[in-house]
Each structure stands twice: as C-alpha cells, then as structure tokens.
Design an enzyme around this catalytic site. Structure first.
Site, PDB file in Angstrom:
ATOM      1  N   GLU B  61       0.822  -1.219   0.000  1.00 36.19           N
ATOM      2  CA  GLU B  61       0.000   0.000   0.000  1.00 36.19           C
ATOM      3  C   GLU B  61       0.851   1.262   0.000  1.00 36.19           C
ATOM      4  O   GLU B  61       0.503   2.258  -0.653  1.00 36.19           O
ATOM      5  CB  GLU B  61      -0.947   0.011   1.205  1.00 36.19           C
ATOM      6  CG  GLU B  61      -2.119  -0.958   1.099  1.00 36.19           C
ATOM      7  CD  GLU B  61      -1.775  -2.397   1.476  1.00 36.19           C
ATOM      8  OE1 GLU B  61      -0.585  -2.682   1.756  1.00 36.19           O
ATOM      9  OE2 GLU B  61      -2.691  -3.230   1.495  1.00 36.19           O
ATOM     10  N   HIS B 130     -11.633  -3.966  10.129  1.00 39.66           N
ATOM     11  CA  HIS B 130     -12.352  -3.992   8.853  1.00 39.66           C
ATOM     12  C   HIS B 130     -13.556  -3.058   8.891  1.00 39.66           C
ATOM     13  O   HIS B 130     -14.446  -3.162   8.063  1.00 39.66           O
ATOM     14  CB  HIS B 130     -12.832  -5.412   8.530  1.00 39.66           C
ATOM     15  CG  HIS B 130     -11.859  -6.202   7.699  1.00 39.66           C
ATOM     16  ND1 HIS B 130     -10.530  -5.903   7.613  1.00 39.66           N
ATOM     17  CD2 HIS B 130     -12.037  -7.280   6.888  1.00 39.66           C
ATOM     18  CE1 HIS B 130      -9.919  -6.764   6.809  1.00 39.66           C
ATOM     19  NE2 HIS B 130     -10.807  -7.600   6.354  1.00 39.66           N
TER      20      HIS B 130
END
Lengths: 310, 348
Positions: B61, B130
C-alpha cells in the site's frame, strides 16, 4: 567530456561553499543538507541523462538538482525564501523542484520518493516513451520498507528506471552496520532479479556504468537497473559545519575520501586555461545567483493561500 | 430519470465511462482484476482496457500509493482502490506528506490528479480492522478533498468529479451502501464539492448523516414524524471542502442540530460540522447540538456488542427528540420493519 564533468562538479562544490559562507548571516532560512563530497554520484549519473529524463531525490538534493539542470538562481532564491525561488519560498532546501528540467521533487521523509520514480517510469512505459527515470536515495533509504516494495514493483513491471543508492555509510549519525546486518545493498536488489552493482567513488566510472544502463533502457531492454554508489559526506548531516568532534566518525575515516576528491581529480585532467575559464564562468554565475536571491522580494502575504488546489 | 441501478454499478459505470473518455485514466489496487472485482465495482474493466491500464498490485500500500503519485506527476490520472479503509494506514506517509502537499510545497509546479477509493465495512463480525471510517484524518489535512457519497447518483457523480479533479481526492464508500439502488442517469455528469444536499425538508431539527449514517437518518426522520417532529435531513456528500453554509442555514431555521457520523466523534467530522455551524450562528441564533457516532471503543465483532457500537435510526430519533424537547424524554420509538429497506429515490 571532462570539461563538462568538471564544470558540473566544480559548480556544485562552489555553490555549497557559498551557502556555507552566507549561512552565518541567517539570510538562508532553511535547514541545508549539503552534498559536499557526494557530487560525483549526481554528476556521473546526470551526465548520462537527457533533458527529458527525470530524477527524484531526497532532502540532500542540491547536487542532483544542479547536475540535472535545475535553475541555479531559482535554487538560491528558494533557500533565501524569496518569491523568485523555484517554489516561491514554499519548498526550502529540502524540496527542490524544477519540473521543466526533469527535477521532479525531493522529500524530507527518507525513501519517500522511490515509488514516485517507479510510478513515473510506469507512465513512460505505458506511453511507449524512451526516456528514463532515476531515483536517488541513501543507505538510510534502504532501511525503509517502501524501498523493498518499490524495488519489487519496478522489477515486476520491468520499469525503465534506475535506482541510485548513494551509500555514504551514515543515516544522520548512525553507521550502516548499526542499522543493517550486512553492507550488501546491491546484493539485495539482485534477489529481485535486478542487475545491480556497487561502484567506488569515481565520477567517470559512475557515468560509464549508468550510461550503459540508460542506453539499454532506451533500446527497450527491461529495467530496472540498480547501482550502489559508495560516497562520503564531508559535512555534518544538516548544517554548514564539520562534525568530526561529535565522535561518531573520525577524520581518519574521512581522509581517503577527501584525498580521492573527484572535483580535484577532474581539475587535474583539464588544461590550465580550460580549467580557469570554467571556474571563472561558474564563479560569475554563482555571484549572479546570490545577488539575484539577495535582491529578490519575499513572497506577498497573499501567497500563503495559493497553490493549494487548482 | 427512469433507470435504477446499484451503487456498485454506478461506481463501475463512472470508472468505465471515464476510462473510455480519457486514456490517461488507469485503475489499480489489490484484487481489482480478480473474479470478485471489488464487489463488482471493477468488473469487466481489466478485460476491456487491458492489463496495462487495469491491474492488481502487490500487497504494498505504501509504495503503490507512491507509484500512483509518480504516475500522476507524469500526467496519468490513477484510481487506486483499497478494499478496506483500514489499509490506508499503510499509505499515510504518501497521502499526507506527499499527495496533500505536492502542489503547495513545489510552488504550483506540479499537481496530482489522483483518486484513492477506500471502503468502510460493517456487520458480519468485521471487527477492529475492517470497520474503521477514518475520513476525518483526511479532512484534517489541507490539500486533500474527501467525498463520502451515499446514493448511487452521488456515487457516480462524485467519482467522475474526482477523476477529473486535478488534485488528490479521497473517495470513501461504505460497503452497505454498495447494495443500495437508486436512479442514475446513463450519460456522465458530475457532483462537485461544496454543495450539500437537503434530502428531506423539515422545520424542527436538522439531522446531518455522513456516509451510511445518512440512511439511518432518513429512517430516523420517519420515526420522528410519527412522534410529531419534522426533521430536516442533510447529506454533506463532500466532507472536504464542506458545505457548512447549507447546514448552517438549516440550523438557523430549526435551532437544533444532530450530526450523525459513521465514525468516532472526538476530533471527528461531526465535531467539525458542529463547530462550523455554531461559529456561523453564534450571537444570531441559539442552537442546541448533539454529535453521534461510533462508541468510543474498538469495534467488536460479536453482534450483541456491535449493535451497541453504532448509532441507529431509533437512537438517532431518540436523541433528536430530546433536542427538540430540550431535555431527556426517554422516548425510543418501537422498531418498524417497513423502514428497513429505505432506498434512494430522486429527483435530485
């Protein structure tokens, strides 16, 4: 060729010596991370590049900026914080930029611009261009996770870029071997399938080896290429002074590097007349650049709010 | 505006139309080219535009955000997709230190036309990593724009606007909104920043619902109606730049403001909206305010606790009711199953 190399080396060295001379006046309102001692890497690499090739650097980028063709007047004005600076006083020494000459920026956060070079190279490849991208970073950059992620991606996509690790052995005051188990940065690149080599402090050798890589990339051979260029920072990490009194390194360690000074070496390869002509031209240019910075205005207060968005 | 499509389809269509229109638009991120195609939002695009313009990435990322920055410096218009907003934490150096700052710190010499899509999760035990909605981090930093569209119409219009924007845009999607359906015109159009939308008119209290909480606010409005209260509901759509004016004008009328964020409250989007409104109205209008958002804990996966973690239509209605009455009334409407399936309808 040697005259070109000497002009670039001498110019960088003298610009930074002038910065040192002016620094106590406090007219330069920016921390400076001087390249003195490391000029050979930038010059050897950039002399192998074209105007449409681009480079990305670190906070120690005076040498790269100048070697790639960055505007000297705008650089000094930037250090002075003036409106005529390359970023109108919004960059300072650590974020020098001259997009028109392929100097695409520099970051104070170590390793940060390495993936920018990969992204730029991806765009060049997508558009079938034959220009190349060079990423300059230090041995400290090779500590960072983003270095490995970028190397992985560049190798995966066979990007037209060249990694230049300027290994000066120190991240601020900490030796490479206190941060890394072995001094094998070039070897790590090979693990990704990237051709990599280590080059001693030799401007002509750097130019020859990087030049060959550039030629290969332009011919469409898959990239990237990797060079670990051994070099040495003569001055303190940040600022205009020597720092041997701090005790983290010794003058004896520095001696062989100083004896191998590539500025003096190239001076010795020129005829005296030719050398003197180059030097006097460079001196005049530097004098003009500092005068330009001195005389330029500070940015208007309204500049505070410009350049945020289109 | 007859055609009704899902949020997922709206995102996919916006991407497809912009990639078709402009060859400099490229799309990448973990799994954008896999069989699940990011909930379907990238379906078929790798096949249509090829692996150079649409590709899955290594799990990097940090570097891939830097790669997107480098691409945009070279004139491409990258869309970088993150299937979880939580993963953006690995990219913060690039987003905050470079993407937000480049135009300014390089004195306007460069600009970064970059879109970062990221998704917020909820329910089914998404848990600590999440479920996070961290849009306020990006609102805090000058140089980034932040869109959090709620409807399929705004999902398409904001994404096209973001792609055409010459500066970095954080585009925030809630996974539950992906299932929503609504009217979406087929031709391209944009929903530009700086204009909030009043989704229901009312006079007694202003409810501002961010991202998924807009849906809960619309339900709360119906509960309040049954309690005799006319709530005005506002969707900010773009969080940065924020249309504080539209919200303040509503509160000038209602005198009561409840901002419901799909995120934590401390230093959050709700705090910012409340501050902007009270700054505008102080001395001119007495205002009662309330922030609602995630409970100040880590999101628990077990449903019995997770249900308490989020505001919902009934707790929002209860809070708004108290604002209107001026004190705690202990009113909590009975659950109504007919409000479960509120879908978005035009006209806009």
């Amino acid at each position: 060729m040697h005259d070109r190399f000497y002009r670039s080396l001498y110019r960088i060295r003298r610009v930074e010596e002038e910065i040192i001379r002016v620094y106590p006046t406090d007219k330069i309102k920016s921390p400076v991370h001087l390249s003195i001692g490391q000029e050979a890497v930038s010059v050897g690499v950039c002399e192998a590049l074209r105007a449409d090739d681009v480079v990305f650097g670190s906070y120690r980028s005076h040498a790269v900026y100048l070697a790639k063709g960055g505007d000297l007047k705008k650089m000094i004005a930037e250090l002075y914080g003036k409106a005529t600076g390359c970023a109108k006083g919004k960059a300072g020494s650590m974020h020098l930029v001259d997009a028109a000459h392929g100097v695409m920026g520099a970051s104070a956060v170590v390793g940060t611009t390495i993936p920018h070079a990969a992204g730029y190279a991806y765009a060049l490849k997508l558009r079938r261009k034959d220009s190349v991208v060079v990423s300059f970073f230090g041995d400290g950059g090779a500590d960072e996770g983003v270095f490995y992620e970028s190397l992985n991606f560049a190798a995966l996509k066979k990007l037209p870029m060249i990694f230049i690790c300027e290994n000066n052995s120190y991240a601020i005051h900490t030796h490479q071997l206190c941060r890394q188990p072995t001094a094998n940065i070039a070897e790590r690149a090979r693990v990704f399938g990237v051709p990599a080599e280590r080059i001693e402090d030799d401007v002509l050798r750097v130019h020859e080896r990087v030049g060959a890589a550039v030629k290969a990339l332009r011919a469409g051979e898959p990239g990237p290429f990797f060079f670990e260029c051994l070099t040495y920072r003569w001055k303190e990490h940040v600022g205009p002074n020597d720092d041997f009194h701090l005790g983290y390194r010794t003058r004896e360690e520095a001696d062989p590097w100083m004896k191998n000074d590539q500025v003096k070496r190239l001076a010795g390869l020129l005829e005296a007349d030719q050398r003197r002509r180059i030097e006097s031209e460079v001196e005049a240019e530097i004098q003009a650049a500092f005068a330009f910075a001195e005389e330029s205005p500070f940015p208007d207060g309204s500049e505070l709010f410009t350049d945020m968005f289109k | 505006m007859d055609r009704t499509i899902s949020y997922v389809e709206a995102v996919r269509e916006a991407t497809d139309q912009e990639m078709e229109r402009d060859a400099s638009v490229i799309l990448f991120g973990l799994d954008v080219d896999d069989p699940k195609a990011i909930q379907g939002t990238t379906r078929g695009l790798a096949q249509k535009y090829g692996p150079e313009r649409v590709f899955g990435t290594p799990l990097s990322e940090d570097a891939m955000t830097g790669v997107a920055i480098g691409m945009s410096l070279a004139g491409l218009r990258p869309i970088h997709v993150h299937i979880r907003m939580d993963f953006l934490m690995l990219a913060m150096n690039q987003l905050i230190n470079i993407a937000a700052k480049s135009r300014y710190m390089y004195g306007g010499q460069v600009h970064l036309p970059l879109v970062v899509r990221s998704m917020i999760g909820k329910s089914w035990g998404q848990g600590a990593q999440h479920s996070q909605a961290l849009h306020s981090f990006f609102m805090h930093v000058p140089g980034l724009k932040v869109a959090a569209p709620t409807t399929p119409y705004d999902a398409k219009g904001c994404l096209i606007e973001a792609i055409r924007d010459d500066d970095p845009v954080m585009y925030v999607e809630h996974r539950i909104l992906h299932f929503q359906k609504g009217p979406v015109p087929e031709p391209t159009y944009t929903v530009p920043p700086g204009k909030a939308r009043i989704t229901v008119k009312g006079k007694d209290v202003t409810l501002v619902g961010i991202s998924y909480m807009q849906v809960e606010c619309l339900r709360a409005q119906r509960y309040l109606e049954s309690g005799g209260i006319q709530a005005e509901v506002i969707d900010p759509i773009w969080l940065s730049p924020l249309d504080g004016e539209t919200i303040a004008e509503s509160v000038r009328k209602t005198g009561r403001l409840c901002v419901v964020d799909n995120g934590w409250m401390t230093c959050g989007a709700a705090a910012e909206i409340v501050a902007q409104v009270t700054e505008r109205l102080q001395g001119a209008r007495e205002v009662r305010v309330r922030r609602m958002g995630f409970a100040p804990v880590t999101c628990p996966p077990t449903p019995s606790l997770e249900n308490l973690f989020y505001p919902n239509a009934r707790t929002i209605a209860s809070a708004a009711y108290d604002l209107v009455k001026g004190s705690a009334q202990g009113w909590l409407p009975e659950e109504r199953t007919d409000l479960r399936e509120i879908e978005f309808r035009g006209p806009f």
